[in-house]
Scaffold this active site. Sequence first.
Site, PDB file in Angstrom:
ATOM      1  N   ASP A  86       0.803  -1.219   0.000  1.00 14.46           N
ATOM      2  CA  ASP A  86       0.000   0.000   0.000  1.00 14.46           C
ATOM      3  C   ASP A  86       0.837   1.272   0.000  1.00 14.46           C
ATOM      4  O   ASP A  86       0.403   2.294  -0.531  1.00 14.46           O
ATOM      5  CB  ASP A  86      -1.000   0.006   1.155  1.00 14.46           C
ATOM      6  CG  ASP A  86      -0.381  -0.283   2.511  1.00 14.46           C
ATOM      7  OD1 ASP A  86       0.851  -0.439   2.606  1.00 14.46           O
ATOM      8  OD2 ASP A  86      -1.146  -0.360   3.497  1.00 14.46           O
ATOM      9  N   ASP A 452       3.134   1.553  13.461  1.00 12.55           N
ATOM     10  CA  ASP A 452       2.363   0.319  13.653  1.00 12.55           C
ATOM     11  C   ASP A 452       3.052  -0.750  14.489  1.00 12.55           C
ATOM     12  O   ASP A 452       2.365  -1.549  15.123  1.00 12.55           O
ATOM     13  CB  ASP A 452       1.966  -0.322  12.313  1.00 12.55           C
ATOM     14  CG  ASP A 452       0.980   0.532  11.524  1.00 12.55           C
ATOM     15  OD1 ASP A 452       0.425   1.480  12.107  1.00 12.55           O
ATOM     16  OD2 ASP A 452       0.782   0.253  10.338  1.00 12.55           O
TER      17      ASP A 452
END
Length: 740
Positions: A86, A452
């Site tokens: 992504d 993350d």
Amino acid sequence: MRPTPPSRRSVLAGGAASAALAAVSAAAHATASPAQSPAPSGAPGRAAAPGQTPYRWRTAVIGGTGFVTGVLFHPKVRGLAYARTDIGGAYRWDDRAARWTPLTDHLGWDDWNLLGVEAMAVDPVHPDRLYLALGTYTQPWSGNGAVLRSDDRGRTWARTDLDVKLGANEDGRGTGERLLVDPRDSATLWLGTRHDGLLVSRDRGATWAPAPFPATPSPTGQGVTLLVAAGRTVYAGWGDGDGALYRTTSGGWEAVPGAPGGASARVPVRAAYDAGARALYVTYADGPGPNGQTDGSVHRLDTVTGAWRDVTPVRPGPGDTFGYGGVATDPRRPGTVVVSTNNRWGQVDTLLRSTDGGATWTSLKDTAVLDVSETPYLRWGGEQPKFGWWIQALALDPFDSRHLVYGTGATLYGTRDLLRWAPEIRGLEESSVRQLVSPPSGGARLLSGLGDIGVMYHERLTASPARGMAANPVFGTATGLALAPLRPAYVVRAGWGDQGNGAYSTDGGRTWAPFAAQPAIAKDAPGPIAVSADGRVLLWSFVHWDGTRHAAHRSTDNGAHWTEVATFPKGAAPVADPVDPRRFFAYETATGTLYTSGDGGATFRAAASGIPAGDPQFRIAAAPGRSGDLWLSAKEHGLFRSTDGGRAFTKVASCRASYALGFGKAAPGGNGYPAVYQTGTVGEVTGVYRSDDTGRTWTRINDDAHQWGWTGEVITGDPRVHGRVYLGTNGRGIQYGDPV
């Protein structure tokens, strides 16, 4: 002013597309770039143009860490496969070396928006041809998309710029593929967009035009979610609420009769064709994913009779909500199909396999043995590894019925026997890097703070950190990381965590203890943190994810007690003097004022003013081993330096723009001043630079094949090795370079 790319954290839930639907003309739909542009071939870069110092660039090994959104095996060539991500570009699988080769590292600073890969396509008839549709965001501040085409499997590229936007890091990024070579004509390509309908190219992707299509685009919808060939027919999924499926005819496109309806089939996510059975399998969900799906189904279309059959393996229900994502068929065994659940947080996502055309199913998770020894961070701070989540990428090797791979939000798992699974992720690194600290001594070569997946302790750069993610507590995104220069075994970190938002280490980051207490605001707005040179004072700033800034707090007992510092500029990033434990600095962006403290961060006062203002991304860096020697990276405003503790700053004339700056070991035989590294603009070229003469002159140390899009977040040198530099990227992990 060039916008700063959003980090992965800020769009983890997917941005709401808001681009206005524009009228599209065939003539304006593409501008072909005539030149072939080089891309890395897999060997570390060594090239250097005039005015450059040749460097060897490598990627520090962690192992994935980001969302693999698609995997595509070539149907005619054994061992040839591609992966898309992504925000981290595309990769080609090297079957002999069992590792991935990056294909888009040549995309430079101005093309940061193209590091997100919306879709990819191969030509079954011409195995060397590869196509990528690039574009990370559809927001008004982002650039338009582009299509890259290659005749040598991604070693070199030709480029076509589009006048529409693509959204590889928005909701729906795991659907697809949205790009397809027409099975009837290799020169014809189809590209499904989110807000601008269906595009077609009749010259192998060099130019594009709108294609007549039955569905009406929406400025906020998903548009075409998938394109798949079933024999000589092309099918397209439509993601804007009705689950419609379309197919080509001799006269254009038509809706496929009898397509499933209802909430569980609102969005066609992916499709795969079983040529032996002449059946098309389509996975559906009540949303595009990867977030937000609560219902889904799987349906089988007999492409000869037109009959639909519901073959959903497991129905979502109360307490077990999910959608369906990936789907793959086995060309060697008609009737064999594998699908994945997606967004199933309670029972964890699984793969379900059928060998009888969807009549019965077996969950592969139930018998899976996971081996994550090569990437220990997947234990998430000591837990047992999970089979996966966010599974939308799924592919079955057309030459090996037992070789199955699937992507998750952090890695790519593979099996060769449908029982034992391990990451097949070597060479693919997708971290969004926020902080880097290279200790002057001790066991770690590097400490990193990542989006993350928190903080990592890198004993080596060529293997995933043996301790995995920093635990006690485990963070999601790290927001701060700092080391005490006079006591380098003392390190502090901050970030988004469920069991606390700050921690300290007394062994250089090998083990951690959470702060015994934390300010109440830390739970909702953890921000950057600094530690005094001797490790006795902590200064923690707080910034909410929406940009709201809060008062900083100070602790003198390892975080057991905190007091508010009313005179500290709210939300500023605190910087400690590397020599004098009493001195701290903070840059107030709104007014362009530097604040200083001489009492260990208890109080601050304004010092220099009149320096560039207005951008919270401006950064202060303190030169190691020197008190009061400060550098300010002010983006397009340039680079500034103060040698008097921030009372006055002077612009560095040799540098036109500066985005991130750090220091490393001084050059042998030089003046003893640390080497200065930056991502900046010297002359007209934005790149990675080193100066061994206090910023009087700069040498570019990256090359055109190694640019990695946007690299303006963090850079630092190694205090033990002159010339070694560590560079943070927004999607290509940690790059490190050494002179050759």
